[in-house]
Design an enzyme around this catalytic site. Structure first.
Site, PDB file in Angstrom:
ATOM      1  N   ASP A  33     -58.939 -69.350 -43.877  1.00  0.00           N
ATOM      2  CA  ASP A  33     -60.179 -70.094 -44.154  1.00  0.00           C
ATOM      3  C   ASP A  33     -61.408 -69.402 -43.568  1.00  0.00           C
ATOM      4  OD1 ASP A  33     -58.874 -70.958 -41.714  1.00  0.00           O
ATOM      5  OD2 ASP A  33     -60.466 -72.447 -41.493  1.00  0.00           O
ATOM      6  N   GLU A  56     -50.025 -59.667 -41.530  1.00  0.00           N
ATOM      7  CA  GLU A  56     -51.095 -58.806 -41.029  1.00  0.00           C
ATOM      8  C   GLU A  56     -50.574 -57.552 -40.336  1.00  0.00           C
ATOM      9  OE1 GLU A  56     -50.894 -62.049 -40.658  1.00  0.00           O
ATOM     10  OE2 GLU A  56     -52.777 -62.968 -41.327  1.00  0.00           O
ATOM     11  N   HIS A 119     -59.401 -74.551 -34.860  1.00  0.00           N
ATOM     12  CA  HIS A 119     -58.028 -74.050 -34.998  1.00  0.00           C
ATOM     13  C   HIS A 119     -58.016 -72.514 -34.919  1.00  0.00           C
ATOM     14  CE1 HIS A 119     -59.596 -73.700 -39.085  1.00  0.00           C
ATOM     15  NE2 HIS A 119     -58.636 -72.850 -39.352  1.00  0.00           N
ATOM     16  N   HIS A 120     -56.848 -71.943 -34.742  1.00  0.00           N
ATOM     17  CA  HIS A 120     -56.676 -70.501 -34.531  1.00  0.00           C
ATOM     18  C   HIS A 120     -57.434 -70.008 -33.291  1.00  0.00           C
ATOM     19  CE1 HIS A 120     -54.863 -70.665 -38.392  1.00  0.00           C
ATOM     20  NE2 HIS A 120     -55.819 -70.178 -39.140  1.00  0.00           N
ATOM     21  N   GLY A 411     -44.541 -45.021 -32.529  1.00  0.00           N
ATOM     22  CA  GLY A 411     -43.134 -45.279 -32.831  1.00  0.00           C
ATOM     23  C   GLY A 411     -42.753 -46.734 -33.003  1.00  0.00           C
ATOM     24  N   ASP A 438     -31.808 -49.024 -41.604  1.00  0.00           N
ATOM     25  CA  ASP A 438     -31.708 -50.464 -41.880  1.00  0.00           C
ATOM     26  C   ASP A 438     -32.453 -51.300 -40.839  1.00  0.00           C
ATOM     27  OD1 ASP A 438     -29.840 -49.640 -39.991  1.00  0.00           O
ATOM     28  OD2 ASP A 438     -28.113 -50.620 -40.918  1.00  0.00           O
ATOM     29  N   ASN A 465     -26.436 -48.124 -41.644  1.00  0.00           N
ATOM     30  CA  ASN A 465     -25.367 -47.794 -40.682  1.00  0.00           C
ATOM     31  C   ASN A 465     -25.128 -48.952 -39.713  1.00  0.00           C
ATOM     32  OD1 ASN A 465     -27.672 -47.592 -39.189  1.00  0.00           O
ATOM     33  ND2 ASN A 465     -27.557 -45.379 -38.871  1.00  0.00           N
ATOM     34  N   GLY A 467     -27.019 -50.886 -37.991  1.00  0.00           N
ATOM     35  CA  GLY A 467     -27.842 -51.195 -36.813  1.00  0.00           C
ATOM     36  C   GLY A 467     -28.637 -50.025 -36.302  1.00  0.00           C
ATOM     37  N   GLU A 471     -30.617 -45.904 -30.981  1.00  0.00           N
ATOM     38  CA  GLU A 471     -30.582 -46.595 -29.686  1.00  0.00           C
ATOM     39  C   GLU A 471     -29.208 -46.482 -29.029  1.00  0.00           C
ATOM     40  OE1 GLU A 471     -33.557 -46.913 -29.034  1.00  0.00           O
ATOM     41  OE2 GLU A 471     -34.310 -48.929 -29.349  1.00  0.00           O
TER      42      GLU A 471
HETATM   43  C1  LIG Z   1     -41.578 -52.589 -32.736  1.00  0.00           C
HETATM   44  C2  LIG Z   1     -40.414 -51.856 -32.137  1.00  0.00           C
HETATM   45  N1  LIG Z   1     -39.392 -52.534 -31.608  1.00  0.00           N
HETATM   46  C3  LIG Z   1     -38.334 -51.889 -31.086  1.00  0.00           C
HETATM   47  C4  LIG Z   1     -38.280 -50.521 -31.083  1.00  0.00           C
HETATM   48  C5  LIG Z   1     -37.099 -49.775 -30.481  1.00  0.00           C
HETATM   49  N2  LIG Z   1     -36.388 -49.009 -31.513  1.00  0.00           N
HETATM   50  C6  LIG Z   1     -36.603 -47.688 -31.690  1.00  0.00           C
HETATM   51  S1  LIG Z   1     -35.626 -47.030 -32.854  1.00  0.00           S
HETATM   52  C7  LIG Z   1     -34.881 -48.492 -33.127  1.00  0.00           C
HETATM   53  C8  LIG Z   1     -33.741 -48.609 -34.076  1.00  0.00           C
HETATM   54  C9  LIG Z   1     -33.901 -47.975 -35.379  1.00  0.00           C
HETATM   55  O1  LIG Z   1     -32.748 -48.266 -36.115  1.00  0.00           O
HETATM   56  P1  LIG Z   1     -32.635 -47.845 -37.605  1.00  0.00           P
HETATM   57  O2  LIG Z   1     -33.946 -47.990 -38.252  1.00  0.00           O
HETATM   58  O3  LIG Z   1     -31.522 -48.580 -38.244  1.00  0.00           O
HETATM   59  O4  LIG Z   1     -32.333 -46.281 -37.521  1.00  0.00           O
HETATM   60  P2  LIG Z   1     -30.958 -45.521 -37.299  1.00  0.00           P
HETATM   61  O5  LIG Z   1     -31.066 -44.786 -36.001  1.00  0.00           O
HETATM   62  O6  LIG Z   1     -29.856 -46.528 -37.290  1.00  0.00           O
HETATM   63  O7  LIG Z   1     -30.858 -44.573 -38.443  1.00  0.00           O
HETATM   64  C10 LIG Z   1     -35.401 -49.501 -32.310  1.00  0.00           C
HETATM   65  C11 LIG Z   1     -34.941 -50.899 -32.305  1.00  0.00           C
HETATM   66  C12 LIG Z   1     -39.383 -49.834 -31.642  1.00  0.00           C
HETATM   67  N3  LIG Z   1     -39.452 -48.517 -31.679  1.00  0.00           N
HETATM   68  N4  LIG Z   1     -40.416 -50.525 -32.187  1.00  0.00           N
HETATM   69 MG   LIG Z   2     -29.601 -48.036 -38.671  1.00  0.00          MG
END
Ligand SMILES: Cc1ncc(C[n+]2csc(CCOP(=O)(O)OP(=O)(O)O)c2C)c(N)n1
Ligand SMILES: [Mg+2]
Length: 569
Positions: A33, A56, A119-120, A411, A438, A465, A467, A471
């Site tokens: 708004d 956003e 609000h906001h 990153g 993913d 893969n 997850g 990490e």
């Molecule tokens: C906003 C944010 N939250 C958390 C992280 C930490 N982080 C870095 S890489 C990553 C995982 C990436 O996983 P994926 O995209 O599935 O790549 P893969 O290594 O599995 O190919 C995370 C959670 C980040 N960089 N940015």
């Molecule tokens: Mg992955």
């Protein structure tokens, strides 16, 4: 005779006019708004095209991606809720030196005058929280009023463009339709001219050192791209017959097929000839160097102490620091004055990645995947990587005219999907290839719908893969906190646009991948590649393992039995 150089215009129309004059043709964001009245002005004047996003955060990523190809980008959010959703992306633009204008439609001045709760807001009777928050992530900011609007709009746009940093503007919702006096002349985006004496002295000092050097070299960080000096640097390299390396954050800034291009320099992890050329140079010219652990091979980078450090508006040569000099003028001056080198043999470019024969019916691995992707790349592609094993793309050799879009310093996962929307909007006729995992995709996946809505035709390569594999190289090799829910990723184009013509593929073998890569780029291509959660390229696991040492220290949990994914032996 005195002629008035001003005319009357509403504040909203003037803002939109200035954005258009600055080359911003699209505005990303979410209505609210407090900004609808500006959106109506945008609609009525047709000054800009509105690209509504799902949230956003994605708008901030899109404005950043747009600015990378267009030189400047903008987003429109609503007070507080929208502004804070966008602040991660705007922080990223700050970290990555990308000029983005964040406009927040904000509380009407009437409410500020009368102290009316709205609000906001924090409902605490104060209205400066979000301006204060943005002070941490912007080069300049202002709340517009009818008195300051004409001056502040110009100041903020020009500051973003000159500094290559984001700015933040609050536009109270009850002033956009008020008339103010504004200049008739268009906004000119120009760098401030250098101080003539400082420029002359700076050029002379650099030329003297470069001319007497036996092994000059150039090292480029991202600012070389942001300040648009890649062609000057390549000409200078030719004149000096000097090799040019880049930091990973500056991938593609120097054309990777340029004969004097060395490759990526990042300390001990770099190819020996890259390391040698940079570290043993007797006159290294370095542009915009901002070393952090991930751009320096965990601080193993070691530049000669005699390195000349040039930045957007200042240069260090030995003990002398030169202010009020612009990078382009400095480099052009050096180029004009430095003699052509004749006594040095130009260094050959690196060979392309060697391919090994792979049986097509076997399960897809990371190694086979990236080998196939290397041959898929074409001149002129725009390539995106998100955080994760997709970082392997940094090691591929790019054909001429490619642009790499990543967020190496900041990153933030999910960045690349929003950036893809933004850069597609800026350059719809180039081929855009997104490489994402993913986990990263799940952060901003819904922006796929906006990409489909506008009939864009990127190719999206998603690694499924299970997850956060990158990490797992820090900690939690098989821990469930590094798992994500398994989505039917390849079905999403259909979900987000039921009448889509997108071609989706679920890839399990090398042959499946080859089939997907054979699809024409006349519509969106979505390639979901299923890979093992412990399959990670050695470069990625090694870097994660080292990262864990830095992050957790020698007594951290990373040394416990089998808690960390390590490079395969
Ligand atoms: C906003 C944010 N939250 C958390 C992280 C930490 N982080 C870095 S890489 C990553 C995982 C990436 O996983 P994926 O995209 O599935 O790549 P893969 O290594 O599995 O190919 C995370 C959670 C980040 N960089 N940015
Ligand atoms: Mg992955």
């Amino acid at each position: 005779m005195y002629t008035n150089p001003n005319r009357r215009m509403t504040i909203g129309d003037f803002l939109l006019r200035r954005l258009a004059e600055a080359g911003v043709r699209h505005l990303f964001g979410v209505p609210g708004d407090y900004n609808l009245e500006l959106l109506q002005q945008l609609k009525d004047t047709g000054a800009l095209e509105w690209i509504g996003t799902c949230n956003e955060l994605n708008a901030s990523y899109a404005a950043d991606g747009y600015a990378r190809l267009n030189g400047l980008g903008a987003l429109l959010v609503t007070n507080g809720v929208g502004a804070l959703s966008a602040i991660n992306g705007v922080g990223g633009s700050y970290s990555e030196h990308v000029p983005v204008i964040c406009i927040s439609g904000s509380i009407p001045l009437r409410s500020l005058d009368r102290g009316l709760g709205m609000h906001h807001t924090m409902a605490d009777g104060t209205f400066d929280h979000f301006l204060n928050a943005y002070a941490q992530v912007t080069a300049a900011r202002a709340r517009l009023t009818p008195r300051n609007a004409a001056a502040e709009i110009d100041r903020l746009i020009l500051t973003a463009w000159r500094e290559k940093l984001p700015v933040y503007m609050e536009l109270p919702s009850d002033i956009t339709h008020l008339d103010i006096e504004v200049p008739t002349s268009p906004l000119v985006l120009a760098e401030p001219p250098s101080d003539p004496e400082r420029l002359r002295s700076c050029i002379a000092a650099i030329v003297e050192r470069l001319s007497s050097a036996k092994s000059p070299a150039i090292l480029v960080d991202a600012d070389a791209g942001r300040f648009g000096v890649a062609s000057e640097l390549m000409k200078l390299a030719e004149r000096l017959q000097a090799p040019v390396g880049t930091i990973n954050a500056a991938k593609s800034v120097i054309d990777e097929t340029f004969p004097l291009y060395l490759g990526i320099y990042g300390g001990k992890g770099s190819e020996p000839q890259v390391r040698d050329a940079v570290e043993t140079s007797d006159c290294l010219l370095c542009i915009g160097y901002r070393p952090i652990e991930v751009t320096t091979g965990d601080f193993t980078a070691s530049l000669p102490t005699s390195t000349i450090h040039a930045r957007g508006y200042s240069v260090d040569v030995g003990d002398d620091n030169y202010q009020a000099v612009t990078l382009k003028e400095v480099l052009r001056g050096v180029l004009n004055a430095v003699p052509q080198a004749t006594n040095r043999a130009p260094q050959g470019a690196l060979a392309a990645m060697a391919g090994t024969h792979i049986d097509g019916s076997t399960k897809l691995t990371q190694a086979a995947y990236w080998q196939a992707i290397q041959s898929y790349l074409q001149p002129g592609d725009v390539l995106y990587v998100d955080n994760g094993t997709s970082f392997v793309l940094l090691g591929l050799r790019l054909p001429p005219g490619c642009t790499f879009i990543g967020s190496i310093n900041w990153g933030s996962i999910g960045y690349s999907v929003g950036a893809l929307l933004g850069a597609l909007t800026a350059a719809p006729n180039r081929r855009h290839l997104l490489f994402i995992g993913d986990g990263s995709f799940q952060v901003s996946a819904q922006e796929l719908s906006t990409i489909l809505r506008h009939d864009h035709k990127p190719a999206i390569f998603l690694i499924n893969n299970g997850g956060y594999t990158i990490e797992r190289g820090y900690l939690g090799k098989s821990e469930s906190y590094n798992d994500v829910a398994n989505w039917a990723y390849a079905k999403l184009p259909k979900v987000f646009r039921p009448d889509t013509t997108a071609r989706s593929f679920v890839v399990r073998t090398v042959d499946d991948l080859k089939n997907a890569l054979g699809a024409p780029n006349d519509t969106m291509i979505f390639v979901e590649s299923i890979m093992d959660s412990h399959d990670a390229p050695a470069a990625v696991t090694t870097s994660s393992n080292k990262g864990a040492e830095l992050d957790y220290g020698p007594r951290g949990p990373q040394h416990r039995e089998n808690l960390q994914l390590r490079p395969a032996l």
